[in-house]
Design a protein around this motif. Sequence first.
Motif, PDB file in Angstrom:
ATOM      1  N   GLN A 178      39.675  43.578  56.831  1.00 18.42           N
ATOM      2  CA  GLN A 178      38.680  44.384  57.127  1.00 18.42           C
ATOM      3  C   GLN A 178      38.400  45.723  56.708  1.00 18.42           C
ATOM      4  N   ASP A 179      39.856  46.744  57.178  1.00 19.87           N
ATOM      5  CA  ASP A 179      39.880  47.942  56.541  1.00 19.87           C
ATOM      6  C   ASP A 179      40.053  48.177  55.065  1.00 19.87           C
ATOM      7  N   ALA A 180      40.738  47.119  54.489  1.00 13.29           N
ATOM      8  CA  ALA A 180      40.669  47.238  52.896  1.00 13.29           C
ATOM      9  C   ALA A 180      39.214  46.873  52.457  1.00 13.29           C
ATOM     10  N   MET A 181      38.546  45.986  53.080  1.00 15.21           N
ATOM     11  CA  MET A 181      37.044  45.769  52.630  1.00 15.21           C
ATOM     12  C   MET A 181      36.344  47.085  52.706  1.00 15.21           C
ATOM     13  N   ASN A 182      36.590  47.854  53.765  1.00 14.70           N
ATOM     14  CA  ASN A 182      35.669  49.184  54.254  1.00 14.70           C
ATOM     15  C   ASN A 182      36.168  50.357  52.933  1.00 14.70           C
ATOM     16  N   VAL A 183      37.295  50.075  52.605  1.00 17.42           N
ATOM     17  CA  VAL A 183      37.865  51.042  51.793  1.00 17.42           C
ATOM     18  C   VAL A 183      37.375  50.786  50.276  1.00 17.42           C
ATOM     19  N   THR A 184      37.274  49.600  50.221  1.00 17.94           N
ATOM     20  CA  THR A 184      36.653  49.238  48.696  1.00 17.94           C
ATOM     21  C   THR A 184      35.236  49.576  48.676  1.00 17.94           C
ATOM     22  N   GLU A 186      33.586  51.963  50.026  1.00 18.78           N
ATOM     23  CA  GLU A 186      33.307  53.425  49.990  1.00 18.78           C
ATOM     24  C   GLU A 186      33.789  53.755  48.511  1.00 18.78           C
ATOM     25  N   GLU A 187      34.838  53.209  47.850  1.00 17.78           N
ATOM     26  CA  GLU A 187      35.144  53.516  46.669  1.00 17.78           C
ATOM     27  C   GLU A 187      33.949  53.158  45.762  1.00 17.78           C
ATOM     28  N   SER A 188      33.332  52.084  46.050  1.00 17.96           N
ATOM     29  CA  SER A 188      32.256  51.429  45.157  1.00 17.96           C
ATOM     30  C   SER A 188      31.001  52.628  45.175  1.00 17.96           C
ATOM     31  N   GLU A 189      30.846  52.950  46.362  1.00 17.85           N
ATOM     32  CA  GLU A 189      29.699  53.738  46.653  1.00 17.85           C
ATOM     33  C   GLU A 189      30.113  55.104  46.024  1.00 17.85           C
ATOM     34  N   ILE A 190      31.275  55.460  45.759  1.00 17.96           N
ATOM     35  CA  ILE A 190      31.494  56.942  45.085  1.00 17.96           C
ATOM     36  C   ILE A 190      31.182  56.680  43.666  1.00 17.96           C
ATOM     37  N   VAL A 191      31.782  55.559  43.184  1.00 18.76           N
ATOM     38  CA  VAL A 191      31.611  55.177  41.654  1.00 18.76           C
ATOM     39  C   VAL A 191      30.101  55.030  41.404  1.00 18.76           C
ATOM     40  N   ASN A 192      29.292  54.502  42.053  1.00 22.15           N
ATOM     41  CA  ASN A 192      27.812  54.385  42.011  1.00 22.15           C
ATOM     42  C   ASN A 192      27.428  55.955  42.070  1.00 22.15           C
ATOM     43  N   ARG A 193      27.670  56.689  42.978  1.00 23.40           N
ATOM     44  CA  ARG A 193      27.180  58.113  42.955  1.00 23.40           C
ATOM     45  C   ARG A 193      27.591  58.963  41.728  1.00 23.40           C
ATOM     46  N   GLN A 194      28.858  58.690  41.200  1.00 22.96           N
ATOM     47  CA  GLN A 194      29.311  59.291  39.897  1.00 22.96           C
ATOM     48  C   GLN A 194      28.367  59.085  38.866  1.00 22.96           C
ATOM     49  N   LEU A 195      27.925  57.820  38.741  1.00 21.69           N
ATOM     50  CA  LEU A 195      27.033  57.339  37.569  1.00 21.69           C
ATOM     51  C   LEU A 195      25.607  57.988  37.854  1.00 21.69           C
ATOM     52  N   LEU A 196      25.029  58.166  38.989  1.00 19.35           N
ATOM     53  CA  LEU A 196      23.787  58.860  39.151  1.00 19.35           C
ATOM     54  C   LEU A 196      24.041  60.191  38.765  1.00 19.35           C
ATOM     55  N   ASP A 197      24.883  60.778  39.200  1.00 19.05           N
ATOM     56  CA  ASP A 197      25.208  62.256  38.922  1.00 19.05           C
ATOM     57  C   ASP A 197      25.735  62.571  37.519  1.00 19.05           C
ATOM     58  N   ARG A 198      25.710  61.307  36.705  1.00 22.87           N
ATOM     59  CA  ARG A 198      26.146  61.629  35.385  1.00 22.87           C
ATOM     60  C   ARG A 198      27.425  62.141  35.050  1.00 22.87           C
ATOM     61  N   GLU A 199      28.467  61.982  36.249  1.00 23.07           N
ATOM     62  CA  GLU A 199      29.636  62.250  35.990  1.00 23.07           C
ATOM     63  C   GLU A 199      30.579  61.311  35.149  1.00 23.07           C
ATOM     64  N   SER A 215      37.519  43.031  43.713  1.00 19.71           N
ATOM     65  CA  SER A 215      38.548  43.248  44.983  1.00 19.71           C
ATOM     66  C   SER A 215      37.804  43.145  46.410  1.00 19.71           C
ATOM     67  N   TYR A 216      36.498  43.532  46.560  1.00 24.68           N
ATOM     68  CA  TYR A 216      36.052  43.366  47.587  1.00 24.68           C
ATOM     69  C   TYR A 216      35.425  41.960  48.069  1.00 24.68           C
ATOM     70  N   HIS A 217      35.116  41.340  47.227  1.00 25.42           N
ATOM     71  CA  HIS A 217      34.547  40.139  47.477  1.00 25.42           C
ATOM     72  C   HIS A 217      35.844  39.054  47.611  1.00 25.42           C
ATOM     73  N   ARG A 218      37.053  39.493  46.913  1.00 27.81           N
ATOM     74  CA  ARG A 218      38.149  38.513  47.258  1.00 27.81           C
ATOM     75  C   ARG A 218      38.632  38.874  48.824  1.00 27.81           C
ATOM     76  N   ARG A 219      38.552  40.080  49.214  1.00 28.27           N
ATOM     77  CA  ARG A 219      39.102  40.344  50.294  1.00 28.27           C
ATOM     78  C   ARG A 219      37.846  39.823  51.537  1.00 28.27           C
ATOM     79  N   ALA A 220      36.776  39.726  51.199  1.00 22.16           N
ATOM     80  CA  ALA A 220      35.929  39.179  52.194  1.00 22.16           C
ATOM     81  C   ALA A 220      35.791  37.756  52.398  1.00 22.16           C
TER      82      ALA A 220
END
Length: 232
Positions: A178-184, A186-199, A215-220
Amino acid sequence: MFKFWNSHEQQAQPHPQEGSSCSWYPPSVVGSTNSSRPATPSSSASNSFNSQTPAEWSHSLSPVSPTEAAGVIALLKDKSVDELRKLLSDKDAYNQFLLSVDQVKIQNNIRDELRNETLQLARNNLDKEPQIMELRNQCRIIRTTELAAAQEKLNELDRQKEETLKFYSPASFMHRVQDAMNVTEEESEIVNRQLLDREIDLGTFVQKYKKLRTSYHRRALIHLAAKTSPIG
């Protein structure tokens, strides 16, 4: 005790003083003075003879085989009436006769052998006492040093075992997934925000985001399988 047969010869009644001198004999012996072959008591040791009461005497009698009785009678048959009376009235004469009987000699020899063997065993035990004390001291030292260290090491291994079992328990495993799913997530949200910010560009976003979501769905799926498993 040896019981002798009565002969058919007649004897004169003993004088009162003779009867009184036989008071150390049991009543069965004193009462048999009318026969020419009086009953004479016997034991394996003459010293214990004087310390017994008449009641104890009657309980200490043991059956005598015909062969043993015949052997004792053979010793008495050639004795005169006076000699037989002396055996009843004179304690020393009786004891001397008693100790001359082969059966009594055998029993006394057995008693002496057993006594000597017992004394030898006791001496051997006393000789081994210093060795026993030394072994006790060594055991005490081992108990307070080597055993204490071994016990401490065993306690440490038990603690490690408990930690390992706890780490690999179903509940701990599900918590780590469950912790690994939460980390994945959060990382997905960071990548998504980087795209929106054109980073990052679209190609980089697709590559990273696809990897994180896989990775998230495999752990789920693993978490769901563990949750629905009977061992969970």
